[in-house]
Write a protein that holds these residues in place. Structure first.
Motif, PDB file in Angstrom:
ATOM      1  N   ASP A   1     -58.659  44.248 -22.852  1.00  9.48           N
ATOM      2  CA  ASP A   1     -59.234  45.073 -23.910  1.00  9.48           C
ATOM      3  C   ASP A   1     -58.579  46.452 -23.902  1.00  9.48           C
ATOM      4  OD1 ASP A   1     -60.721  46.204 -25.837  1.00  9.48           O
ATOM      5  OD2 ASP A   1     -62.644  46.089 -24.798  1.00  9.48           O
ATOM      6  N   ASP A   2     -57.490  46.564 -24.665  1.00 12.53           N
ATOM      7  CA  ASP A   2     -56.842  47.871 -24.765  1.00 12.53           C
ATOM      8  C   ASP A   2     -57.561  48.771 -25.757  1.00 12.53           C
ATOM      9  OD1 ASP A   2     -55.006  47.390 -22.892  1.00 12.53           O
ATOM     10  OD2 ASP A   2     -53.311  47.040 -24.247  1.00 12.53           O
ATOM     11  N   ALA A   3     -58.330  48.161 -26.643  1.00 11.66           N
ATOM     12  CA  ALA A   3     -59.005  48.943 -27.677  1.00 11.66           C
ATOM     13  C   ALA A   3     -60.176  49.702 -27.070  1.00 11.66           C
ATOM     14  CB  ALA A   3     -59.494  48.023 -28.787  1.00 11.66           C
ATOM     15  N   ASN A   4     -60.931  49.015 -26.251  1.00 10.10           N
ATOM     16  CA  ASN A   4     -62.064  49.608 -25.565  1.00 10.10           C
ATOM     17  C   ASN A   4     -63.004  50.333 -26.537  1.00 10.10           C
ATOM     18  OD1 ASN A   4     -63.538  49.959 -23.353  1.00 10.10           O
ATOM     19  ND2 ASN A   4     -62.300  51.580 -22.433  1.00 10.10           N
TER      20      ASN A   4
ATOM     21  N   PRO B   1     -55.589  44.775 -29.220  1.00 13.92           N
ATOM     22  CA  PRO B   1     -54.600  45.852 -29.178  1.00 13.92           C
ATOM     23  C   PRO B   1     -55.283  47.218 -29.292  1.00 13.92           C
ATOM     24  CG  PRO B   1     -54.529  44.745 -31.289  1.00 13.92           C
ATOM     25  CD  PRO B   1     -55.510  43.993 -30.448  1.00 13.92           C
ATOM     26  N   LYS B   2     -54.518  48.258 -28.961  1.00 19.68           N
ATOM     27  CA  LYS B   2     -55.055  49.609 -28.909  1.00 19.68           C
ATOM     28  C   LYS B   2     -55.701  50.036 -30.228  1.00 19.68           C
ATOM     29  CE  LYS B   2     -53.468  52.942 -25.660  1.00 19.68           C
ATOM     30  NZ  LYS B   2     -52.335  52.895 -24.770  1.00 19.68           N
ATOM     31  N   ASP B   3     -55.048  49.609 -31.344  1.00 20.75           N
ATOM     32  CA  ASP B   3     -55.498  50.116 -32.653  1.00 20.75           C
ATOM     33  C   ASP B   3     -56.640  49.286 -33.242  1.00 20.75           C
ATOM     34  OD1 ASP B   3     -54.171  47.846 -33.147  1.00 20.75           O
ATOM     35  OD2 ASP B   3     -52.729  48.682 -34.575  1.00 20.75           O
ATOM     36  N   PHE B   4     -57.202  48.381 -32.475  1.00 16.70           N
ATOM     37  CA  PHE B   4     -58.225  47.487 -33.022  1.00 16.70           C
ATOM     38  C   PHE B   4     -59.394  48.273 -33.617  1.00 16.70           C
ATOM     39  CE2 PHE B   4     -61.840  44.518 -32.677  1.00 16.70           C
ATOM     40  CZ  PHE B   4     -61.308  43.403 -33.290  1.00 16.70           C
ATOM     41  N   GLY B   5     -59.931  49.179 -32.793  1.00 14.96           N
ATOM     42  CA  GLY B   5     -61.073  49.961 -33.245  1.00 14.96           C
ATOM     43  C   GLY B   5     -60.706  50.931 -34.363  1.00 14.96           C
TER      44      GLY B   5
ATOM     45  N   GLU C   1     -59.418  48.794 -42.428  1.00 21.19           N
ATOM     46  CA  GLU C   1     -58.270  47.901 -42.617  1.00 21.19           C
ATOM     47  C   GLU C   1     -58.546  46.591 -41.880  1.00 21.19           C
ATOM     48  OE1 GLU C   1     -54.969  50.015 -41.110  1.00 21.19           O
ATOM     49  OE2 GLU C   1     -55.106  51.586 -42.644  1.00 21.19           O
ATOM     50  N   THR C   2     -57.569  45.685 -41.944  1.00 25.19           N
ATOM     51  CA  THR C   2     -57.728  44.445 -41.191  1.00 25.19           C
ATOM     52  C   THR C   2     -57.259  44.667 -39.758  1.00 25.19           C
ATOM     53  OG1 THR C   2     -57.267  43.205 -43.189  1.00 25.19           O
ATOM     54  CG2 THR C   2     -57.131  42.002 -41.114  1.00 25.19           C
ATOM     55  N   ALA C   3     -58.158  44.453 -38.818  1.00 18.09           N
ATOM     56  CA  ALA C   3     -57.786  44.593 -37.415  1.00 18.09           C
ATOM     57  C   ALA C   3     -57.423  43.218 -36.870  1.00 18.09           C
ATOM     58  CB  ALA C   3     -58.946  45.176 -36.626  1.00 18.09           C
ATOM     59  N   THR C   4     -56.344  43.160 -36.079  1.00 11.21           N
ATOM     60  CA  THR C   4     -55.883  41.860 -35.573  1.00 11.21           C
ATOM     61  C   THR C   4     -56.035  41.797 -34.063  1.00 11.21           C
ATOM     62  OG1 THR C   4     -54.268  41.836 -37.340  1.00 11.21           O
ATOM     63  CG2 THR C   4     -53.948  40.258 -35.575  1.00 11.21           C
ATOM     64  N   LEU C   5     -56.586  40.684 -33.600  1.00  9.82           N
ATOM     65  CA  LEU C   5     -56.601  40.463 -32.160  1.00  9.82           C
ATOM     66  C   LEU C   5     -55.746  39.245 -31.869  1.00  9.82           C
ATOM     67  CD1 LEU C   5     -58.995  38.059 -31.090  1.00  9.82           C
ATOM     68  CD2 LEU C   5     -60.195  39.564 -32.618  1.00  9.82           C
TER      69      LEU C   5
END
Lengths: 429, 387
Positions: free
Chosen positions: A68-71, A116-120, A127-131
């Motif tokens: 979990d880089d997004a945290n 990814p980091k930019d998820f949150g 926008e569309t967040a991708t995991l």
């Protein structure tokens, strides 16, 4: 009056021959250890063993690692929800992808979920967040679980996030519900609710055991007879060439009766022992068993006549077990069969028998459901009956003649000479 | 010693010349099986799965839905007039699934009354059922998205903002070891070696068993100079060379010619195959030594080798089985071949990944030690029933 007594005599003789041949075959079976192994361990034991093997047909809690880089709140919620699914279990929270990959390689986990980091941030920006998901493809069940678990949570999350977003855009709750799930759906998997591997595999495998063990047993006996220079299908000597029906039916009856009993054990008793679904009616399944066993008997009578040596049947034809299994279309759908193999599958009774059993017993149909298969088995059975008669005819007329006997004796002598030759060269050296 | 081993090997080759079953028979079977599995799963993924649709609505929306479903690569729509006939077709296995579009579906959607879309899947035909399930689910979500999009456009939401609203979360799937979800790649990687292990076990048992069956074992022992070790090594030398040739060709066929995904090195796969061949021969020798009666031994060998397919664990994973079966699965060489293959071909983890499996496979080689004496006695005394 003479004709009536003739007919009576004929029937009496017919019955006597028929019964004699049948009993003779039973005696052969009972005195042959190898065949008994196949009939007991194979036909009686395998259904139990396969049931035990696939006792838990549903794979649960496949271990996955999470990076979990997004945290952020959303990713943590996602992880919690994944952990709560039946399919998946979060085995490890890893700090880096390398760490997760290592666990993946050591097979401590069968999948990785990466935020990814930019998820949150992306979610916050609407926008569309991708995991990302990394799936272990070594068994499709891992993959299936991973996809089902992750997708289920994703759909759930999408709904939640959408409602939040619509709420912030000024929609009422009712309005946003109408948008988010404009078409609610209801899914049903009536015959196999959990996509259990057990139900799908065993439905096909149970009747396959009937066909394959009967075939191997019968071929072993035919081979033994040939090896001992008997014929597998000797006509009653007083008939001098007539009476093919008696031989085919007499031998067939011996196996048929045995296998109706084994079939009933497989179709009625084994399922009860393992809580396997039985949705067909008793009588319908019995009818299917009768058709299938009869078809199998003539199928085996025909093909076993090509077997000349006892053990060779396993070497040459054990491969047919997995092949016939796939040809029942239990896994790969019939519509995607290559044309040639589709035609090939019509040679086997199991193609129809197993499908009929799946549809009747497990999908809970009735006789009208399996009508096409019953018709196919009838046609197939009739054709195999004719070929079985032909085989007996040929066996008595051509193959079992003295000439062939002589050739066989010669071959044996050559084999023996071979060994002495080796011995002599040995001694010379 | 080499003299005797050579003599036994030459004797074995003479037997091959006399009895085609050893060479022509086994090679033919392996070829047939390989051709079957390779051509059977050639498509990789099924396409044109029959999906039943019962359209009670008969609106432009429902017809459009049906057409879209028909146009997917996976599905092919079969139309039914009522649910009963559709259900019966599904029970007969003619369609993989049935979708029911309710009456007033289109009108209800336009009026935001949220009509329920119902579908049924036949889970008894695994691949067809689960793929159809996916296909239908995708179509519903797309249709639902289209409805949302219509409303949002009417409300003046820009195209750019739309995507975020329609699909806030997306999943990016990486399939390790089989990027195309190819069913053929998945199964053939194990079915072909499975076929080979079956043949190795059967042919080896037969080769040792026939010596007893045809009472030629004393000649064999004489050729071998009276030592069972020579006899066994001579015979196995021939079979090891033969099956290694087949096994290595199989690896070349899979990973070089057909280009199946192979993350690691092909040399390690050669090693994996070679070790499995040796392990299977040892198992076969052990079976025939324990039961020096050809007909029993070969029946046991047949039952054993068929179990290998299931207990290798490439279909239903072994960890889902009952604990005692998890233990039993370790006595099948194919199981270790599979674990080795996963490490090498999928993860390319090299020696550190698969050394345990290699050791497991090598341990099988100690099995025959316990039965050699017994086999020797059987070969010399010939005191076991031949029938």
């Amino acid at each position: 009056m003479k004709t009536i007594s003739d007919i009576k005599r004929f029937i009496k003789q017919w019955w006597k021959d028929f019964w004699g041949i049948c009993c003779h075959e039973w005696k052969l079976i009972a005195h042959d250890g190898g065949v008994l192994i196949i009939f007991t361990i194979g036909a009686l034991g395998y259904p139990l063993l396969y049931n035990l093997m696939y006792y838990n047909g549903v794979l649960e809690n496949v271990a996955v690692a999470v990076v979990d880089d997004a945290n952020c709140a959303e990713s943590r919620r996602y992880i919690r929800e994944v952990d709560a699914t039946r399919e998946l279990e979060i085995a490890c929270h890893c700090a880096t992808m390398e760490e997760a990959e290592q666990l993946f390689q050591q097979r401590k986990v069968n999948g990785i979920i990466y935020f990814p980091k930019d998820f949150g941030q992306k979610l916050a920006r609407m926008e569309t967040a991708t995991l990302s998901i990394y799936a272990d493809m070594s068994s499709f069940l891992y993959y299936k679980n991973l996809m089902m678990g992750a997708n289920f949570v994703m759909l759930h999350e999408i709904g939640k996030i959408q409602i939040e977003r619509y709420a912030s855009a000024g929609f009422t709750e009712e309005q946003s519900m109408q948008l988010v799930s404009a078409i609610p759906y209801e899914e049903n998997n009536p015959y196999n609710r959990t996509f259990s591997y057990t139900i799908f595999f065993l439905s096909a495998a149970l009747l396959m055991v009937v066909q394959q063990t009967m075939f191997y047993g019968m071929s072993m006996l035919a081979g033994t007879q040939r090896e001992e220079h008997h014929s597998f299908a000797r006509l009653p000597s007083q008939l001098e060439g007539a009476g093919i029906n008696r031989v085919v039916l007499g031998r067939g009856f011996a196996y048929g009766l045995l296998y109706v009993a084994i079939g009933m054990y497989i179709a009625f008793i084994v399922p009860v022992l393992f809580d396997f679904p039985q949705r067909g009616s008793f009588w319908d399944i019995l009818v299917l068993l009768l058709f299938f066993t009869t078809d199998c008997v003539f199928f085996c009578s025909t093909w076993s006549s090509f077997i000349t040596r006892r053990e060779t049947v396993f070497i040459l034809l054990l491969v047919m077990s997995p092949v016939a299994m796939f040809l029942t279309s239990f896994s790969w759908p019939t519509t995607s069969f290559p044309f040639f193999w589709k035609c090939f599958s019509y040679l086997l009774p199991s193609t129809f028998g197993c499908q009929a059993f799946i549809n009747l017993n497990t999908a809970g149909g009735d006789l009208s459901t399996i009508q096409p298969q019953i018709i196919a088995m009838t046609i197939q059975g009739t054709l195999y009956y004719l070929t079985a008669c032909l085989a007996v005819f040929a066996e008595n007329r051509f193959i079992h003649s003295e000439k062939v006997q002589r050739i066989k004796a010669k071959r044996k002598a050559v084999l023996r000479r071979l060994d002495t030759k080796v011995k002599i060269t040995e001694n010379n050296e | 010693m080499w003299k005797y081993v050579k003599a036994v090997a030459i004797r074995e080759l003479r037997i091959w010349a006399q009895r085609p079953i050893y060479f022509v028979g086994s090679l033919g079977v392996i070829l047939f099986g390989s051709i079957f599995f390779l051509t059977f799963f050639k498509a990789g993924l099924p396409s044109k799965l029959p999906i039943g649709v019962v359209d009670y609505d008969r609106s432009s929306l429902s017809r459009n839905f049906t057409r879209q479903l028909d146009a997917t690569q996976l599905g092919e729509v079969v139309r039914f007039d009522d649910f009963r006939t559709a259900r019966e077709a599904m029970q007969r296995g003619e369609v993989t699934s049935v979708c029911v579009i309710p009456d007033n579906f289109s009108a209800d959607i336009q009026a935001f009354r949220r009509p329920t879309f119902t579908f049924y899947v036949n889970g008894l035909y695994f691949v067809g059922g689960s793929l159809a399930y996916q296909d239908i689910l995708t179509m519903i979500n797309l249709t639902s998205g289209a409805v949302q999009k219509q409303v949002l456009t009417a409300k003046g939401v820009s195209e750019h903002d739309m995507m975020g609203r329609l699909r806030p979360v997306n999943i990016d799937v990486h399939r390790i070891g089989n990027p195309m979800t190819n069913y053929g790649v998945y199964l053939n990687n194990l079915l072909l070696p499975g076929l080979l292990q079956m043949m190795i076990i059967l042919v080896t048992i037969y080769a040792f068993g026939t010596e007893l069956k045809y009472s030629t074992s004393r000649y064999l022992m004489e050729t071998a100079g009276g030592s069972i070790l020579h006899a066994v090594s001579g015979k196995l030398l021939v079979y090891t060379l033969y099956f290694t040739a087949i096994g290595l060709s199989m690896i070349l066929l899979l990973y070089s010619w057909l280009g199946y995904p192979l993350a690691g090195s092909i040399w390690n796969m050669f090693l994996d195959m070679f070790l499995m061949i040796l392990a299977c021969e040892s198992v076969a020798l052990t079976i025939v030594g324990l039961i020096p009666v050809c007909r029993f031994a070969i029946s046991i060998g047949a039952l054993y080798s068929v179990l290998g397919f299931s207990l290798a664990g490439f279909t239903l994973p072994v960890e889902a089985m009952l604990p005692f079966l998890q233990g039993i699965s370790t006595i099948f060489p194919l199981r270790h071949y599979y674990l080795f293959y996963v490490q090498e071909a999928m993860f390319a983890s090299g020696f550190a990944g698969w050394y345990q499996e290699a050791i497991h496979l090598l341990l099988f080689l100690f099995l025959p030690v316990f039965i050699l004496k017994r086999l020797e006695n059987a070969y010399i005394n010939m005191d076991y029933p031949k029938k």
